[in-house]
Design a protein around this motif. Structure first.
Motif, PDB file in Angstrom:
ATOM      1  N   MET A  38       0.845  -1.201   0.000  1.00  0.00           N
ATOM      2  CA  MET A  38       0.000   0.000   0.000  1.00  0.00           C
ATOM      3  C   MET A  38       0.875   1.243   0.000  1.00  0.00           C
ATOM      4  O   MET A  38       1.765   1.386   0.849  1.00  0.00           O
ATOM      5  CB  MET A  38      -0.910  -0.001   1.234  1.00  0.00           C
ATOM      6  CG  MET A  38      -1.710   1.290   1.425  1.00  0.00           C
ATOM      7  SD  MET A  38      -2.766   1.238   2.884  1.00  0.00           S
ATOM      8  CE  MET A  38      -4.127   0.253   2.253  1.00  0.00           C
ATOM      9  N   LEU A  39       0.626   2.137  -0.955  1.00  0.00           N
ATOM     10  CA  LEU A  39       1.338   3.410  -1.033  1.00  0.00           C
ATOM     11  C   LEU A  39       0.454   4.509  -0.471  1.00  0.00           C
ATOM     12  O   LEU A  39      -0.681   4.685  -0.913  1.00  0.00           O
ATOM     13  CB  LEU A  39       1.704   3.733  -2.490  1.00  0.00           C
ATOM     14  CG  LEU A  39       2.528   2.702  -3.249  1.00  0.00           C
ATOM     15  CD1 LEU A  39       2.814   3.197  -4.667  1.00  0.00           C
ATOM     16  CD2 LEU A  39       3.835   2.384  -2.521  1.00  0.00           C
ATOM     17  N   ARG A 244       0.596  -9.975   5.546  1.00  0.00           N
ATOM     18  CA  ARG A 244       0.600  -9.919   4.080  1.00  0.00           C
ATOM     19  C   ARG A 244       0.449  -8.510   3.527  1.00  0.00           C
ATOM     20  O   ARG A 244       0.248  -8.332   2.330  1.00  0.00           O
ATOM     21  CB  ARG A 244      -0.515 -10.830   3.530  1.00  0.00           C
ATOM     22  CG  ARG A 244      -0.245 -12.310   3.731  1.00  0.00           C
ATOM     23  CD  ARG A 244      -1.284 -13.179   3.036  1.00  0.00           C
ATOM     24  NE  ARG A 244      -2.546 -13.191   3.760  1.00  0.00           N
ATOM     25  CZ  ARG A 244      -2.848 -14.052   4.721  1.00  0.00           C
ATOM     26  NH1 ARG A 244      -1.973 -14.973   5.087  1.00  0.00           N
ATOM     27  NH2 ARG A 244      -4.026 -14.000   5.324  1.00  0.00           N
ATOM     28  N   LEU A 245       0.531  -7.510   4.390  1.00  0.00           N
ATOM     29  CA  LEU A 245       0.447  -6.119   3.938  1.00  0.00           C
ATOM     30  C   LEU A 245       1.743  -5.394   4.262  1.00  0.00           C
ATOM     31  O   LEU A 245       2.190  -5.377   5.415  1.00  0.00           O
ATOM     32  CB  LEU A 245      -0.720  -5.394   4.610  1.00  0.00           C
ATOM     33  CG  LEU A 245      -0.835  -3.892   4.312  1.00  0.00           C
ATOM     34  CD1 LEU A 245      -1.094  -3.643   2.832  1.00  0.00           C
ATOM     35  CD2 LEU A 245      -1.929  -3.245   5.155  1.00  0.00           C
ATOM     36  N   LYS A 246       2.325  -4.788   3.243  1.00  0.00           N
ATOM     37  CA  LYS A 246       3.475  -3.903   3.432  1.00  0.00           C
ATOM     38  C   LYS A 246       2.990  -2.471   3.225  1.00  0.00           C
ATOM     39  O   LYS A 246       2.430  -2.135   2.174  1.00  0.00           O
ATOM     40  CB  LYS A 246       4.599  -4.215   2.446  1.00  0.00           C
ATOM     41  CG  LYS A 246       5.804  -3.288   2.592  1.00  0.00           C
ATOM     42  CD  LYS A 246       6.924  -3.649   1.628  1.00  0.00           C
ATOM     43  CE  LYS A 246       8.125  -2.697   1.804  1.00  0.00           C
ATOM     44  NZ  LYS A 246       9.228  -3.043   0.873  1.00  0.00           N
ATOM     45  N   LEU A 247       3.193  -1.631   4.217  1.00  0.00           N
ATOM     46  CA  LEU A 247       2.749  -0.243   4.156  1.00  0.00           C
ATOM     47  C   LEU A 247       3.943   0.649   3.854  1.00  0.00           C
ATOM     48  O   LEU A 247       4.959   0.621   4.558  1.00  0.00           O
ATOM     49  CB  LEU A 247       2.118   0.145   5.493  1.00  0.00           C
ATOM     50  CG  LEU A 247       1.651   1.581   5.660  1.00  0.00           C
ATOM     51  CD1 LEU A 247       0.599   1.928   4.614  1.00  0.00           C
ATOM     52  CD2 LEU A 247       1.110   1.792   7.065  1.00  0.00           C
ATOM     53  N   VAL A 248       3.822   1.450   2.796  1.00  0.00           N
ATOM     54  CA  VAL A 248       4.874   2.401   2.413  1.00  0.00           C
ATOM     55  C   VAL A 248       4.275   3.797   2.552  1.00  0.00           C
ATOM     56  O   VAL A 248       3.438   4.213   1.752  1.00  0.00           O
ATOM     57  CB  VAL A 248       5.368   2.167   0.978  1.00  0.00           C
ATOM     58  CG1 VAL A 248       6.495   3.147   0.642  1.00  0.00           C
ATOM     59  CG2 VAL A 248       5.821   0.730   0.786  1.00  0.00           C
ATOM     60  N   SER A 249       4.680   4.514   3.578  1.00  0.00           N
ATOM     61  CA  SER A 249       4.154   5.861   3.802  1.00  0.00           C
ATOM     62  C   SER A 249       5.043   6.903   3.141  1.00  0.00           C
ATOM     63  O   SER A 249       6.165   6.610   2.699  1.00  0.00           O
ATOM     64  CB  SER A 249       4.033   6.135   5.304  1.00  0.00           C
ATOM     65  OG  SER A 249       5.280   5.950   5.943  1.00  0.00           O
ATOM     66  N   ASN A 250       4.532   8.139   3.071  1.00  0.00           N
ATOM     67  CA  ASN A 250       5.235   9.252   2.414  1.00  0.00           C
ATOM     68  C   ASN A 250       5.652   8.890   0.991  1.00  0.00           C
ATOM     69  O   ASN A 250       6.750   9.216   0.548  1.00  0.00           O
ATOM     70  CB  ASN A 250       6.442   9.689   3.252  1.00  0.00           C
ATOM     71  CG  ASN A 250       6.025  10.339   4.547  1.00  0.00           C
ATOM     72  OD1 ASN A 250       5.220  11.265   4.551  1.00  0.00           O
ATOM     73  ND2 ASN A 250       6.545   9.835   5.656  1.00  0.00           N
ATOM     74  N   ALA A 251       4.756   8.201   0.301  1.00  0.00           N
ATOM     75  CA  ALA A 251       5.014   7.750  -1.067  1.00  0.00           C
ATOM     76  C   ALA A 251       4.029   8.450  -2.001  1.00  0.00           C
ATOM     77  O   ALA A 251       2.839   8.155  -1.995  1.00  0.00           O
ATOM     78  CB  ALA A 251       4.856   6.238  -1.162  1.00  0.00           C
ATOM     79  N   MET A 252       4.533   9.393  -2.796  1.00  0.00           N
ATOM     80  CA  MET A 252       3.696  10.167  -3.711  1.00  0.00           C
ATOM     81  C   MET A 252       3.644   9.468  -5.067  1.00  0.00           C
ATOM     82  O   MET A 252       4.609   9.493  -5.842  1.00  0.00           O
ATOM     83  CB  MET A 252       4.258  11.578  -3.868  1.00  0.00           C
ATOM     84  CG  MET A 252       3.343  12.522  -4.616  1.00  0.00           C
ATOM     85  SD  MET A 252       1.864  12.877  -3.643  1.00  0.00           S
ATOM     86  CE  MET A 252       0.869  13.711  -4.870  1.00  0.00           C
ATOM     87  N   ALA A 253       2.535   8.806  -5.365  1.00  0.00           N
ATOM     88  CA  ALA A 253       2.415   8.041  -6.602  1.00  0.00           C
ATOM     89  C   ALA A 253       2.509   8.968  -7.812  1.00  0.00           C
ATOM     90  O   ALA A 253       1.901  10.040  -7.840  1.00  0.00           O
ATOM     91  CB  ALA A 253       1.115   7.265  -6.626  1.00  0.00           C
TER      92      ALA A 253
END
Length: 565
Positions: A38-39, A244-253
């Motif tokens: 998740m971004l 099973r969830l990887k969280l990637v914060s401060n990620a501007m798609a």
């Protein structure tokens, strides 16, 4: 943009955005066994550990006043705003539209009023009724089982009323009306306006390990006890616990990347911590960044295969932008002056509301609205009872001023209308050819226009609210706005219910997605926010976003099992 060559981890699904749709997709897909990344464009934030729920306003120098990143007050649970430094958007000449963006885990689900309304059977087939807009490619029957699932998982309070186009849910008991709400109910009954217990995603009985609301009425701050709904605490936290969830914060798609076969390969993004370009690989991409932000991603995902952007071969992305219509009226209620001190415990929001009660065929506008109510003995903070000179004989200095505040405290009632806008061709968003944000990503340019449908509806709101106040023996604080003033209609975007722009439909020439929220052009790209909505309805959209996202996630799971994704 070509995929970076460096070796990287592969995921089954990449979700962009962590609000209602993104959180639900993460919850449903991880439970189904998918490995998900998740971004999120903002930092992590969980109400259960980060909320200032129990701080008194006098504990800070600002006393609860707004800040540049918290426009609804420093205790509000949502970082974001209509204007974000380094993240501009533009408006076409003559356009008035304000675009709210949240920048934190959970997005707007940390902030919203938690009014949780199902769309009704007529809302999915409105064109068949009055000839305006378009029908949805799905019916209420298609989504009703998912509304039920959301009710049971998230929790909702309300009452069974049997109203045709305001479907009942799996309700927990609703709290009793407060004193001023009883007065509103009496006035509404005399005016033959339907007034029923509110429907809020706040639990009054323990549910799934979460305790019942303890009635502190500070829901807008985020709930430490996890008794109201926010995506991080109710959906993302359980998804993280699956492993099973990887969280990637401060990620501007930045864009959805594609391979030579025309399928999405993942999402490129900017790491806001260091400004570096990064990429995640995934077999399926789910966009849940909000209808306009998801449109921006699709439109910016240009390549030789998709020169107009992904899902936009027929130019459907960005079209038919809508926002909820809205206006407000408040007034002074003399009967509430010098009231006997009484208990007004309850949820963070009104205990009553008024669903649409009239037949539009007898009116000069085609779609309805509901009425939200506020007032009572809310916690004093910065700006409390501003404009006290509006009350008869009030104002001045010293002891008299303090006494006036005490006398008139709780003697104000307000009404807010929230209505349906008819989609029109002049309301849309597109990529501005000349402006980029601080990361070099092209920004959106908005076109927006209300029509007589909306102006006449808001005029009716104003007249109704004034009638309610006078029926309570009160007097509105402001005069009736004129036609030249738009009858007080809120600027587009100000209700923060923007929907559409990535609409679903059976005809790929007029829609970006099919009935499963799957892109017509790219079978492994899905949208799980307000973008797929075909129409607005006179209901807040969050419950439908949650239900649609769960339905879409089930479809993704089914297609993965078949080997189609």
């Amino acid at each position: 943009m070509n995929n970076p060559a460096q070796a990287q981890e592969d995921f089954d699904v990449c979700i962009v955005g962590s609000g209602a749709g993104g959180g639900m997709a993460a919850y449903a897909l991880t439970r189904a066994g998918a490995r998900v990344v998740m971004l999120e464009a903002g930092p992590e934030w969980f109400a259960t550990r980060d909320s200032p729920m129990f701080q008194w306003p006098y504990m800070t120098e600002r006393r609860g006043a707004a800040t540049p990143v918290r426009e609804f007050g420093e205790f509000d649970a949502c970082d974001g705003g209509w204007e974000i430094e380094g993240e501009p958007y533009t408006r076409a000449p003559g356009t008035q539209f304000d675009w709210w963006r949240a920048r934190m885990l959970g997005g707007r689900t940390n902030h919203w009023g938690r009014i949780s309304l199902r769309f009704g059977p007529d809302d999915f087939r409105a064109k068949s009724i009055d000839g305006l807009g378009d029908d949805w490619p799905i019916s209420y029957g298609d989504i009703a089982p998912y509304y039920d699932r959301v009710d049971r998982l998230v929790g909702i309070l309300g009452s069974v009323e049997g109203l045709h186009n305001h479907p009942d849910g799996v309700f927990q008991p609703a709290p009793r009306p407060r004193c001023y709400e009883l007065m509103v109910k009496e006035a509404a009954d005399r005016l033959k306006i339907t007034c029923i217990p509110n429907r809020l995603s706040i639990i009054t009985r323990p549910l799934n390990g979460r305790p019942a609301c303890h009635y502190c009425a500070q829901c807008h701050r985020g709930c430490v006890t996890n008794s109201n709904f926010s995506s991080p605490s109710v959906l993302i936290e359980p998804a993280l616990k699956t492993g099973r969830l990887k969280l990637v914060s401060n990620a501007m798609a930045r864009e959805v990347t594609v391979g030579r076969d025309g399928l999405a390969t993942g999402v490129s993004y900017i790491d806001k911590n260091d400004g570096s370009d990064r990429h995640v690989r995934a077999r399926v991409v789910v966009l849940a960044a909000g209808s306009c932000e998801s449109s921006r991603l699709l439109l910016n995902s240009r390549s030789a295969l998709f020169p107009q952007g992904i899902a936009n071969s027929t130019g459907a992305v960005g079209k038919y932008l809508t926002d909820t219509t809205g206006t407000d009226v408040s007034g002074f209620i003399p009967r509430m002056v010098d009231h006997v001190p009484h208990n007004e415990d309850g949820t963070g929001g009104a205990h009553i509301y008024m669903p649409w009660w009239l037949d539009n065929r007898k009116l000069d506008f085609p779609r309805g609205y509901h009425i939200e109510v506020w007032g009572g003995l809310r916690m004093p903070s910065y700006g409390f009872m501003g404009g006290i000179q509006r009350f008869p004989g009030a104002g001045g200095y010293g002891k008299k001023l303090k006494d006036d505040y005490r006398r008139f405290y709780g003697a104000v009632v307000g009404f807010a209308g929230r209505g349906e806008m008819i989609p029109n061709e002049k309301s849309y968003c597109e990529i501005d050819p000349n402006v980029v944000d601080q990361w070099g990503i092209p920004v959106l340019r908005f076109h927006f226009e209300w029509t007589d449908h909306e102006y006449n509806q808001v005029k009716h709101m104003q007249e109704t609210f004034r009638s309610l106040i006078r029926e309570m023996g009160g007097e509105p604080f402001s005069p009736m706005p004129t036609r030249e003033q738009g009858y007080g209609i809120a600027t587009g975007g100000r209700i923060i219910h923007e929907l559409g722009t990535v609409r679903m439909g059976d005809d790929p020439n007029r829609s970006a997605l099919n009935r499963n929220c799957q892109a017509h052009d790219v079978k492994n790209v899905f949208v799980a926010d307000g973008g797929p909505f075909v129409s607005q309805a006179d209901k807040n959209p969050t419950w439908t976003i949650l239900a649609l996202a769960w339905r879409t996630s089930d479809y993704i799971t089914e297609q993965r099992k078949r080997g189609a994704l």
